[in-house]
Design a protein around this motif. Structure first.
Motif, short mmCIF file in Angstrom:
data_model
loop_
_atom_site.label_atom_id
_atom_site.label_comp_id
_atom_site.label_asym_id
_atom_site.label_seq_id
_atom_site.Cartn_x
_atom_site.Cartn_y
_atom_site.Cartn_z
N SER A 39 25.27 31.15 36.61
CA SER A 39 25.34 32.48 37.18
C SER A 39 25.81 32.47 38.62
O SER A 39 26.25 33.48 39.14
CB SER A 39 23.96 33.17 37.09
N ALA A 40 25.74 31.28 39.28
CA ALA A 40 26.17 31.21 40.67
C ALA A 40 27.68 31.12 40.79
O ALA A 40 28.25 31.33 41.84
CB ALA A 40 25.52 30.00 41.35
N VAL A 41 28.36 30.73 39.69
CA VAL A 41 29.81 30.63 39.70
C VAL A 41 30.41 32.01 39.55
O VAL A 41 30.21 32.69 38.54
CB VAL A 41 30.32 29.71 38.56
N ALA A 42 31.14 32.46 40.56
CA ALA A 42 31.72 33.81 40.56
C ALA A 42 32.90 33.88 39.60
O ALA A 42 33.75 32.98 39.57
CB ALA A 42 32.16 34.20 41.95
N ALA A 43 32.95 34.92 38.81
CA ALA A 43 34.07 35.13 37.90
C ALA A 43 35.32 35.49 38.69
O ALA A 43 35.22 36.16 39.72
CB ALA A 43 33.74 36.26 36.93
N PRO A 44 36.49 34.99 38.27
CA PRO A 44 37.72 35.31 39.01
C PRO A 44 37.98 36.81 39.03
O PRO A 44 37.83 37.49 38.02
CB PRO A 44 38.82 34.58 38.21
N LYS A 45 38.36 37.28 40.20
CA LYS A 45 38.60 38.72 40.38
C LYS A 45 39.89 39.14 39.69
O LYS A 45 40.95 38.56 39.94
CB LYS A 45 38.66 39.04 41.87
N LYS A 46 39.81 40.10 38.81
CA LYS A 46 41.00 40.59 38.11
C LYS A 46 41.82 41.47 39.04
O LYS A 46 41.30 42.39 39.68
CB LYS A 46 40.57 41.39 36.88
N LYS A 47 43.12 41.16 39.12
CA LYS A 47 43.98 41.90 40.03
C LYS A 47 44.28 43.30 39.50
O LYS A 47 44.64 43.46 38.32
CB LYS A 47 45.29 41.14 40.24
N GLN A 48 44.08 44.28 40.34
CA GLN A 48 44.33 45.66 39.93
C GLN A 48 45.83 45.92 39.85
O GLN A 48 46.62 45.34 40.61
CB GLN A 48 43.70 46.64 40.93
N PRO A 49 46.26 46.81 38.96
CA PRO A 49 47.69 47.17 38.91
C PRO A 49 48.10 47.92 40.17
O PRO A 49 47.28 48.58 40.81
CB PRO A 49 47.78 48.06 37.67
N TYR A 50 49.37 47.81 40.49
CA TYR A 50 49.88 48.52 41.67
C TYR A 50 50.07 50.00 41.35
O TYR A 50 50.24 50.37 40.19
CB TYR A 50 51.21 47.91 42.11
N PRO A 51 50.06 50.87 42.37
CA PRO A 51 50.28 52.31 42.13
C PRO A 51 51.59 52.55 41.38
O PRO A 51 52.61 51.91 41.67
CB PRO A 51 50.32 52.90 43.53
N PHE A 52 51.58 53.46 40.43
CA PHE A 52 52.76 53.70 39.59
C PHE A 52 53.96 54.22 40.37
O PHE A 52 55.10 54.06 39.97
CB PHE A 52 52.42 54.68 38.46
#
Length: 302
Positions: free
Chosen positions: A13-26
């Motif tokens: 639980s201490a290992v942080a999940a990789p942050k998913k990159k948000q899509p850029y504004p359309f």
């Protein structure tokens, strides 16, 4: 003995999940395209006038514009260009990203997959952006016509209103066939080839994802797009610049042009088209990549 067991259980639980990159504004691609089109507008104006009115030579056409309308004449129809970019370009960049998701493609996919996504985006954007395209072509070519044949639109909104009032709602679809066909060719060749060339350049190991690879890939994409799109671009410009019955039939326009000028009329204005599209393509993608970096910076992703 219980302590190590607790640490072992707690450790995952201490290992942080990789942050998913948000899509850029359309709308990011549309903003980049609007900036680029504003800078290269005089070259686009010259290309349209050569294709639609028969002006010979890019330099001669530029001189004619300055002589008849002054330096400000080089920016005739700029509001039409803005309307076109904020409809067509916003739509095409959005549709290209969505099309890639739909067919499971990304920047590293084979060229045919990227081209397919570009075709899908071009078909949608060409239809949505057709009224803006008509206004842009008409406003750019207006001052090159004799005074009695000029439309004299005040701006793009005035032009839209007058088109509907004087020519009916169907006028907004004038030349939609060649325009959609040209948009399909443009996006399949420009957007797809940029992603393809960028990916291939990065694979060589001589490039990093920076302005140098963006410049090189966009230069190659601009040349490909100009050559692929030239025939549809010439036909589209001639149909859209016409008013009334003379511009209703693409087939009749083709027959007349073939008869009077031969097959090479389809590449008329290639040099000014390349001179305009090359810096425009480079400016679009370089600006877009920088805008993406700004978005990443504001999100704390850099």
């Amino acid at each position: 003995m219980s302590k190590p067991i607790e640490e072992t259980i707690a450790q995952p639980s201490a290992v942080a999940a990789p942050k998913k990159k948000q899509p850029y504004p359309f709308w990011l691609g549309g903003v980049a395209a609007t900036i680029a089109a504003s800078i290269t507008h005089p070259l686009d104006l010259t290309k349209v006038r050569m294709q639609a009115t028969g002006d010979k030579g890019m330099i001669n056409s530029l001189r004619k514009t300055v002589r008849t309308a002054g330096a400000r004449g080089l920016f005739d129809g700029i509001s039409g260009t803005w309307l076109r970019q904020m409809t067509y370009s916003i739509c095409r960049f959005w549709a290209y990203d969505e099309s890639k998701k739909l067919i499971g493609a990304n920047e590293k996919s084979p060229a045919w997959q990227l081209a397919l996504a570009g075709c899908m985006a071009g078909g949608i954007a060409g239809l949505v952006g057709n009224p803006g395209e008509i206004l842009m072509v008409r406003m750019q070519g207006d001052f090159a016509k004799p005074p009695e044949k000029r439309l004299n639109y005040k701006n793009s909104i005035d032009g839209l209103i007058r088109m509907v009032r004087e020519e009916g709602w169907s006028s907004l679809g004038r030349g939609v066939g060649p325009n959609v066909f040209r948009a399909i060719l443009m996006n399949a060749s420009q957007l797809a080839s940029y992603d393809f060339f960028k990916s291939e350049l990065l694979k060589t190991g001589y490039f990093e994802d920076n302005i140098y690879v963006h410049t090189t890939a966009s230069f190659a994409a601009g040349t490909v797009a100009t050559t692929v799109c030239s025939p549809a671009d010439v036909i589209k410009s001639r149909i859209m610049s016409a008013s009334g019955a003379e511009g209703k039939s693409a087939i009749q326009m083709l027959r007349t042009s073939f008869k009077n000028e031969g097959a090479m009329f389809m590449f008329k204005g290639w040099v000014p088209a390349w001179t305009r599209l090359q810096p425009t393509t480079m400016l679009i993608f370089i600006t877009l990549e920088q805008l993406k970096r700004v978005v990443d910076w504001t999100r704390g992703d850099l």
